[in-house]
Design a protein around this motif. Structure first.
Motif, PDB file in Angstrom:
ATOM      1  N   ARG A  71       0.985  -1.138   0.125  1.00  0.00           N
ATOM      2  CA  ARG A  71      -0.098   0.053  -0.059  1.00  0.00           C
ATOM      3  C   ARG A  71       0.889   1.289  -0.111  1.00  0.00           C
ATOM      4  NH1 ARG A  71      -2.304   3.302   3.700  1.00  0.00           N
ATOM      5  NH2 ARG A  71      -4.443   4.521   3.167  1.00  0.00           N
ATOM      6  N   ARG A  72       1.794   1.335   0.708  1.00  0.00           N
ATOM      7  CA  ARG A  72       2.809   2.426   0.975  1.00  0.00           C
ATOM      8  C   ARG A  72       3.514   2.769  -0.368  1.00  0.00           C
ATOM      9  NH1 ARG A  72       8.228   3.128   2.531  1.00  0.00           N
ATOM     10  NH2 ARG A  72       8.795   5.169   3.223  1.00  0.00           N
ATOM     11  N   LEU A  75       1.028   4.155  -2.901  1.00  0.00           N
ATOM     12  CA  LEU A  75       0.569   5.262  -2.899  1.00  0.00           C
ATOM     13  C   LEU A  75       1.906   6.419  -3.320  1.00  0.00           C
ATOM     14  CD1 LEU A  75      -1.392   5.080   0.464  1.00  0.00           C
ATOM     15  CD2 LEU A  75      -2.301   5.572  -1.887  1.00  0.00           C
TER      16      LEU A  75
END
Length: 257
Positions: A71-72, A75
């Motif tokens: 996810r990080r 993003l």
């Protein structure tokens, strides 16, 4: 468009969606087909960018298992893709059509070189990982160097999408410690971001062909699922051969216009 041209555009959309999910460079299939139907190069590029959004999203969904725990990374790199995609789309409309027609054959040629060299790039990445040993080490998002590299690659992607996926994989493979399958999942997300940002801009600022957009959209969505499900079983050499043949045909067609 005639019925045969519509079928050709739809089939190209399926092929592009499949290849984009597995390798990248699907635009080398759709772009020459759109030009062959009589669309001007800029209109063909804009229509193609709009039509490939469902395929990018479909491919990303097909690789959702490989996206777990990223996810990080997604993003952070997605910001670079969004900024670069918008800049590339603006450049496409600011530069004169004659400049585009001059630049595109060169871009397609460079894309084909990347396609041909992909096996060597993959082997070099693998050797680098084996030397460094720790596959989980380093910045999980790649640091400023990867952000900058993907930003520039996304400017290219917003301008002309061919081979942007291969460029993404090459950069991430050299600067991230992870499996190529997980990086391919991130690549599909980044491609979807670039196509979507560019398409939103094009909706308000550019001319496009709705028939071509819809045909490619449906075809690429189907192709995205095919690529995610069965693409890993297809011989990479066959896919590269198809891309190279179509790309050479595109260059010849553009130079003869």
């Amino acid at each position: 468009m005639t019925i045969w041209e519509m079928l050709a555009v739809f089939a190209a959309g399926v092929g592009a969606g499949t290849i984009n999910t597995i390798v990248g460079s699907g635009t080398l299939i759709t772009f020459p087909v759109l030009v062959a139907t009589g669309l001007p190069p800029v209109t063909a590029t804009v229509s193609n960018a709009l039509g490939l959004i469902p395929g990018s999203i479909s491919g990303a969904i097909g690789y959702r298992a490989e996206l777990k725990g990223q996810r990080r990374r997604v993003l952070r790199l997605g910001v670079a893709a969004a900024i670069g995609g918008l800049c590339g789309a603006i450049l496409l409309l600011l530069l004169p059509a004659t400049a585009f027609e001059t630049i595109v054959p060169v871009l397609v040629g460079l894309a084909l070189v990347l396609v041909v060299l992909q096996p060597r790039i993959s082997k070099a990445v693998q050797r680098r990982r084996e030397r460094q040993g720790d596959p989980a080490g380093g910045d999980p998002a790649g640091g400023p160097l990867l952000f900058t590299g993907l930003l520039l690659a996304s400017v290219y992607g917003g301008y002309f999408t061919a081979a942007q996926g291969i460029i993404y994989l090459s950069l991430m493979g050299m600067l991230l410690h992870d499996t190529l399958q997980r990086l391919n999942a991130v690549k599909n997300i980044l491609a979807a971001v670039v196509n979507t940002i560019a398409a939103i801009f094009f909706l308000f600022a550019a001319h496009f062909n709705w028939t071509a957009v819809l045909l490619i959209a449906v075809g690429s969505a189907i192709g995205g699922q095919l690529g995610a499900r069965v693409g890993r079983r297809l011989p990479p050499t066959v896919l590269r051969a198809i891309i190279v043949v179509v790309g050479v045909a595109a260059i010849v067609q553009l130079l003869l216009r």
